[in-house]
Write a protein that holds these residues in place. Structure first.
Motif, short mmCIF file in Angstrom:
data_model
loop_
_atom_site.label_atom_id
_atom_site.label_comp_id
_atom_site.label_asym_id
_atom_site.label_seq_id
_atom_site.Cartn_x
_atom_site.Cartn_y
_atom_site.Cartn_z
N GLN A 4 -2.99 -5.12 0.58
CA GLN A 4 -1.92 -5.66 -0.26
C GLN A 4 -0.92 -6.34 0.65
O GLN A 4 -0.57 -5.84 1.72
CB GLN A 4 -1.24 -4.55 -1.07
N PHE A 20 4.38 -2.28 1.18
CA PHE A 20 4.92 -3.44 0.48
C PHE A 20 6.44 -3.35 0.34
O PHE A 20 7.15 -4.34 0.45
CB PHE A 20 4.30 -3.60 -0.91
N ARG A 27 -2.88 -8.03 -4.24
CA ARG A 27 -3.64 -6.84 -3.88
C ARG A 27 -5.13 -7.14 -4.06
O ARG A 27 -5.53 -7.74 -5.06
CB ARG A 27 -3.21 -5.70 -4.79
N CYS A 42 1.51 0.75 -0.82
CA CYS A 42 2.68 0.44 -1.62
C CYS A 42 3.96 0.61 -0.80
O CYS A 42 4.88 -0.18 -0.91
CB CYS A 42 2.75 1.34 -2.84
N GLU A 67 -3.83 3.91 -0.77
CA GLU A 67 -3.19 3.15 -1.84
C GLU A 67 -1.69 3.40 -1.82
O GLU A 67 -0.89 2.48 -1.92
CB GLU A 67 -3.78 3.55 -3.18
N ASP A 81 6.35 -12.66 -3.41
CA ASP A 81 5.29 -12.27 -4.31
C ASP A 81 4.38 -11.22 -3.68
O ASP A 81 4.45 -10.95 -2.49
CB ASP A 81 4.48 -13.50 -4.72
N ALA A 82 3.50 -10.65 -4.51
CA ALA A 82 2.61 -9.60 -4.02
C ALA A 82 1.19 -9.87 -4.49
O ALA A 82 0.98 -10.39 -5.59
CB ALA A 82 3.08 -8.25 -4.53
N PHE A 130 -8.83 -8.44 -7.76
CA PHE A 130 -7.45 -8.66 -7.27
C PHE A 130 -6.45 -8.37 -8.37
O PHE A 130 -6.75 -8.36 -9.56
CB PHE A 130 -7.28 -10.11 -6.81
N LYS A 131 -5.24 -8.14 -7.90
CA LYS A 131 -4.08 -8.14 -8.79
C LYS A 131 -3.01 -9.00 -8.13
O LYS A 131 -2.87 -9.00 -6.91
CB LYS A 131 -3.56 -6.71 -8.98
N SER A 132 -2.28 -9.73 -8.96
CA SER A 132 -1.32 -10.65 -8.37
C SER A 132 -0.02 -10.67 -9.14
O SER A 132 -0.01 -10.69 -10.36
CB SER A 132 -1.90 -12.07 -8.36
#
Ligand SMILES: Cc1ncc(COP(=O)(O)O)c(C=O)c1O
Ligand SMILES: Cc1ncc(COP(=O)(O)O)c(C=O)c1O
Ligand code: FES
Ligand code: FES
Lengths: 390, 152, 390
Positions: free
Chosen positions: B29, B137, B40, B134, B130, B37-38, B56-58
């Motif tokens: 991530q 981040f 993953r 975070c 995980e 922005d982020a 992915f996640k965005s």
């Protein structure tokens, strides 16, 4: 698909009557207003009647009204014009943190030339405190510039009160009224305004026409030097058709403003209430009451503005965002930041600005379409799941 | 402002492989200092040590979403060594190009892949990473705020 | 009465095709070009296609073309922009004595801030001598600005040669091409031009739209600070309809220019010859050959320009005396004075500028109407009687 235009704060569609007036002028009154012959005389007539009409609309006299080529030009002319003409008297200007770039950028330019600028803090609703202004004015202050209504969050500033402070302290007071002109009442005398900027395309007039009100007696250096037009304050062949269109737009505003402000405020409040209700973790930005009748600005946590905007666009709905990703500088909106918003929230801000042609059905459609888009984007967001899990 | 290629639009509107791979072999991530922005990325390998699945996640703009989407397609079937060679230029090229101001969104893609691979090499992936991801981040988040403050 | 418009150098009537293009844009492409949604995208499309079209017309590339709000703004932007950006390198500018006010006035303003300006002498035909330019350039020179075609007397300057001198000396070269753009061919590469100004309303386009060509690599400070439009060089919401109209005007110019220049030159020369013949003590001002295809400028001894102009206006014929912009000031034209004309003669100068719709019949009508007007005014003139008696 019937498209829904909710970006009237960016620009409006010219009213049919305005287009008609422009067209007629193009066909019939094409002389140069500076020319001596009858073609010139006729063009001058169009311009001077527009000037009287628009001056009356804000309780100015017509020799206090100057036409320019844009709202940005009006702002630049006001700021640089006062600075160049009063540089001998002082080198300090007071403004706020949430002004439009067309105020901040000329100031930044002048700062490189030695000007000192105080940026008043705005509270979380976007308002400045008149007491802060009182404290900020010094013996060196030559101008105060505070916008009437903010273009992003819609907050209205206490212009009359700020103007009174400036009047009392003998400092010129400018207001960028580009978002309010033609939308809510303005009386330059009652509101103690020395200089005021407006831009025709924000009130269903043409793009490329602005105005600067300069109270009689205020001396300033021109920004555009050249011919003798606009009493030497703004050289350039005047845009007669554009000015005729501006005048027509003001006539329409004069007759509809009150009714429209009421109608749009009602739709605005309906939209705000419905979205706050339908979308969890959503907040209203700007002042809850003292705001432009047509402005809705909301933040949706963990959603990126550009992605939301483009999804809405797919559904035929045009809105704006203060997200960093859409600004060319990649910085989030300075307005939202100044109002104490976190990076994350300002990223997910959307501005929906209503207009004269906005209908209740359109608002209902947005209420239907927007919440699922936010939900879809949150499902994609690495941030939202975590928060949801909390 | 910028205008997107059809490929970007297509990936933005129909993003592939959104979500999280179950029991991933790699997790990454990243957050972008430029725009805050982020992104993953999670992936899983098959028995031949080739990437079998990537998701992915965005939290990002259209370019970031499209870049991540196209990346999840690009890596499938590659070995880790092959995947490692993918650059942001490759990602942008796969999208038919990105506007200049949006090139950094493809950098996010390159970085997230790097992180996920490092994660795979460093230790077996699991729920613990995980969480750490975070936290990491939020460090980035703080850096962003610092950068914004310094830029004022 | 059918009116005859012979003041096309002051401004032209927008072509029907231009009005049509503007109208269509008003109706259909009303988004803000900076907006991300599809309304914005469409507006951006209109602007960028106009930019490509107009850039191609002068052999520029489209990223070298910037839209402004007037020719005056283009000139101000060029001059002030170069001075503010190169002030560290030098403080000297070279120009000519017959430039438009939109060049002289920004220079006068900058002179109050310490800039030094050399005004090259023009010969009696209005031309500058390239050798004079060579001598005038010093190590401190940062810009040379020489107009392409003069708005009063129509004289064309040797731009290519002057540009070559500047290129060789490493000094930026600006040309005010407001009178020539769309009337005679311009190739910015071949002519060694670094910066060029044009104004749409001089070529049957809309008023309030100008352009500035800035050769790639030339750095300059903006005049209008604000939003990021026009690559930050010129903030303001772009005037999409106006730009669409400008583009249409350029398309028309591209297809008709050669033919029209020929046709108008022929009518011009017919008018000049007829008036020289019919009116004693009349002279042509400006260069007899190297002049704008549409420009006739003549002096009639012992006649006052305004009186002649108003008499012609009574007959439905619109002309100018001096330039429109100077008509509010009571000083004789600085252009005519610079070309060595006596006060008396310059007073009696008339400019008749032809246009696309000018017909041979109209020219014949002028040839019929003007000489008796001159005779009538001379009969009233205390000066002429004396001269006549000589
Ligand atoms: C508050 C405010 N000021 C200035 C401007 C600039 O006006 P224009 O784009 O017409 O130059 C705008 C709109 O863009 C605005 O909303
Ligand atoms: C040579 C020249 N320069 C500048 C201008 C100014 O152009 P505008 O009035 O469009 O600003 C004109 C015309 O008025 C002109 O003829
Ligand atoms: S993710 Fe912010 S600009 Fe692309
Ligand atoms: S960004 Fe590095 S682990 Fe979160």
């Amino acid at each position: 698909m019937n498209r829904i235009y909710l970006d009237n704060a960016a620009t409006t569609q010219a009213a049919p009557e305005v287009i008609e007036a422009i067209q007629t002028c193009f066909r019939e009154t094409y002389g140069n207003p500076s020319s001596l012959h009858s073609f010139g005389l006729e063009a001058r007539g169009v311009i001077e009647s527009a000037r009287r009409n628009i001056a009356g609309f804000i309780n100015a006299s017509s020799d206090e009204l100057f036409f320019t080529g844009s709202g940005t030009e009006s702002n630049n002319t006001a700021i640089k014009g006062i600075v160049y003409s009063l540089r001998g008297k002082g080198d300090h200007i007071v403004t706020t943190a949430i002004e439009h770039h067309a105020i901040h950028e000329p100031l930044h330019f002048l700062e490189t030339q030695g000007l000192k600028v105080t940026y008043l803090r705005n509270d979380d609703n976007g308002q400045v405190d008149p007491d802060d202004l009182k404290k900020a004015i010094t013996g060196e202050t030559i101008l105060v510039s505070v916008m009437h209504g903010n273009n992003e969050i819609g907050t209205l500033e206490p212009i009359k009160e700020l103007g009174a402070i400036c009047r009392e302290r003998g400092v010129y007071f400018h207001t960028d009224a580009i978002q309010t002109f033609g939308h809510i009442p303005i009386d330059v005398r009652e509101m103690n305004i020395d200089l005021l900027s407006a831009s025709a395309h924000k009130l269903y007039g043409p793009k490329g026409v602005g105005l600067l009100y300069i109270r009689k007696g205020v001396q300033m250096t021109p920004l555009l030097h050249g011919g003798g037009q606009e009493k030497r304050l703004r050289a350039s062949t005047q845009d007669t058709p554009g000015i005729a269109g501006f005048s027509r737009a003001v006539e329409l505003a004069a007759s509809e403003m009150e009714k429209e402000a009421g109608r749009q405020s009602r739709l605005r409040d309906k939209l705000i209430a419905a979205l706050l209700e339908a979308v969890p973790e959503s907040t209203l930005n700007g002042h809850p009451k003292l705001r432009l009748p047509n402005n809705v600005n909301m933040s949706f946590a963990c959603v990126e503005g550009e992605a939301a905007l483009l999804n809405l666009d797919m559904e035929g709905i045009a809105v704006a965002t203060g997200s960093a990703c859409t600004s060319t500088s990649l910085e989030p909106s300075h307005v939202l930041t100044a109002c104490g918003m976190t990076h994350e929230l300002s990223h997910g801000s959307l501005r929906l600005s209503l207009g004269r042609t906005t209908t209740e059905e359109e608002i209902d459609q947005v209420i239907k379409v927007l919440p699922p888009i936010i939900a879809k984007l949150r499902a994609m967001s690495p941030l939202y799941k975590k928060q949801g899990a909390k | 402002m910028w205008d997107y290629t059809d490929k970007v639009r297509e990936h933005f509107w129909n993003p592939r492989n959104v979500g999280e791979v179950e029991n991933p072999d790699g997790i990454g991530q990243v957050g972008s200092l430029a725009c805050g922005d982020a992104l993953r990325l999670t992936f899983k390998l098959d028995e031949n040590k080739r990437i079998k699945e990537a998701k992915f996640k965005s939290f990002g703009c259209a370019s970031a979403i499209a870049a991540a989407s196209v990346l999840t397609e690009m890596v499938v079937g590659l070995t880790i060594e092959q995947a490692e060679k993918i650059t942001n230029q490759d990602i942008a090229a796969a999208l038919g190009g990105l506007p200049e101001q949006k090139m950094h969104c493809s950098v996010l893609g390159e970085q997230v892949l790097e992180k996920a691979i490092a994660c795979y090499r460093g230790r077996p992936a699991g729920a613990k990473e995980e969480k750490m991801i975070c936290e990491c981040f939020s460090v980035t988040d703080r850096e962003i705020e610092k950068a914004v403050r310094e830029n004022r």
